[in-house]
Design an enzyme around this catalytic site. Structure first.
Site, PDB file in Angstrom:
ATOM      1  N   HIS A  52     -21.867 -42.845  19.430  1.00 14.02           N
ATOM      2  CA  HIS A  52     -22.202 -43.998  18.171  1.00 14.02           C
ATOM      3  C   HIS A  52     -20.670 -44.227  17.576  1.00 14.02           C
ATOM      4  CE1 HIS A  52     -24.722 -45.674  15.007  1.00 14.02           C
ATOM      5  NE2 HIS A  52     -23.332 -45.444  14.332  1.00 14.02           N
ATOM      6  N   GLU A  53     -19.809 -43.532  17.058  1.00 17.78           N
ATOM      7  CA  GLU A  53     -18.699 -43.607  16.598  1.00 17.78           C
ATOM      8  C   GLU A  53     -17.611 -44.154  17.488  1.00 17.78           C
ATOM      9  OE1 GLU A  53     -18.372 -43.707  13.182  1.00 17.78           O
ATOM     10  OE2 GLU A  53     -20.338 -43.136  13.043  1.00 17.78           O
TER      11      GLU A  53
ATOM     12  N   HIS B 127     -18.208 -47.937  17.898  1.00 19.06           N
ATOM     13  CA  HIS B 127     -17.715 -48.431  16.742  1.00 19.06           C
ATOM     14  C   HIS B 127     -16.454 -49.217  16.881  1.00 19.06           C
ATOM     15  CE1 HIS B 127     -21.358 -48.684  14.109  1.00 19.06           C
ATOM     16  NE2 HIS B 127     -21.273 -47.494  13.869  1.00 19.06           N
TER      17      HIS B 127
END
Length: 229
Positions: free
Chosen positions: A31-32, A35
């Site tokens: 997820h990170e 980003h």
């Protein structure tokens, strides 16, 4: 003495918790990183300069967010640093960067559902799940926790990712006020999670998506099996 202690340990529960932690780490890290990759592709090197494009979980984890993710299935990691001044369209760039995280989770959930459907089909052909149990549990958790993380982060409340999407459509005079809510938003979210404010909505949304993905994957592989048998 050691053998007596070992016999008193609930190894199955410890194994289940260890598997859950591994899946949570994978969900949060991807997820990170997504980003950071989205921001980098849009011209912002901040995440890369801060070593946030790494798959090392220690660079991404927020202790309380990790705990919430393990315990209730909804949580967060340490936010990736983003400098919107690098974007040609700052609002749009922030929205795309924000969406990359939850969309990566939903994609991982879908791919995991396909893997789970394939393994279930193999187990059906063999008539047993021997040797497949660990992988069945792993992909089932990947579906559930990725969907939980993706849906939670799409809530349009600062500092969650959904708030950046809402912000894209706000006029400038409201945009900065909206973004300033981030300094208080995490505290509000922690209190809301503690008291179960989102449990009904998040639980229902997750069940619907999990059922939809698993039924679709199982239906696909059952159809393949019917053609082969």
């Amino acid at each position: 003495m050691f053998s007596q202690l070992a016999q008193g340990v609930d190894w199955s529960s410890l194994g289940a918790m260890a598997l859950r932690v591994v899946v949570v780490l994978l969900c949060l890290v991807v997820h990170e990183v997504c980003h950071g990759l989205a921001a980098y592709w849009l011209g912002d090197p901040t995440a890369k300069l801060n070593h946030r494009l790494s798959l090392n979980p220690l660079r991404h984890l927020d202790p309380f967010g990790l705990l919430m993710m393990v315990v209730v299935g909804f949580g967060w990691a340490k936010p990736v640093p983003v400098d919107p001044r690098y974007f040609k369209n700052p609002k749009g760039g922030m929205a795309i960067t924000a969406l990359a995280g939850p969309l990566s989770n939903l994609l991982m959930a879908y791919l995991s559902a396909l893997a789970l459907g394939a393994l279930s089909a193999v187990a059906a052909v063999r008539g047993e799940t021997a040797g497949l149990t660990l992988w069945l549990d792993f992909f089932a958790l990947m579906v559930s926790l990725n969907i939980g993380l993706g849906i939670f982060n799409l809530i349009p409340f600062p500092p969650l990712d959904g708030s950046k999407v809402v912000a894209m459509f706000l006029p400038d005079r409201w945009y900065y006020r909206w973004m300033q809510l981030e300094r208080y938003g995490m505290f509000i979210l922690m209190v809301a999670l503690w008291f179960g404010v989102f449990d009904g909505f998040l639980g229902t949304a997750r069940r619907v998506l999990v059922d939809w993905m698993l039924q679709g994957a199982n239906g696909m592989f059952q159809a393949v099996l019917s053609l082969l048998v």
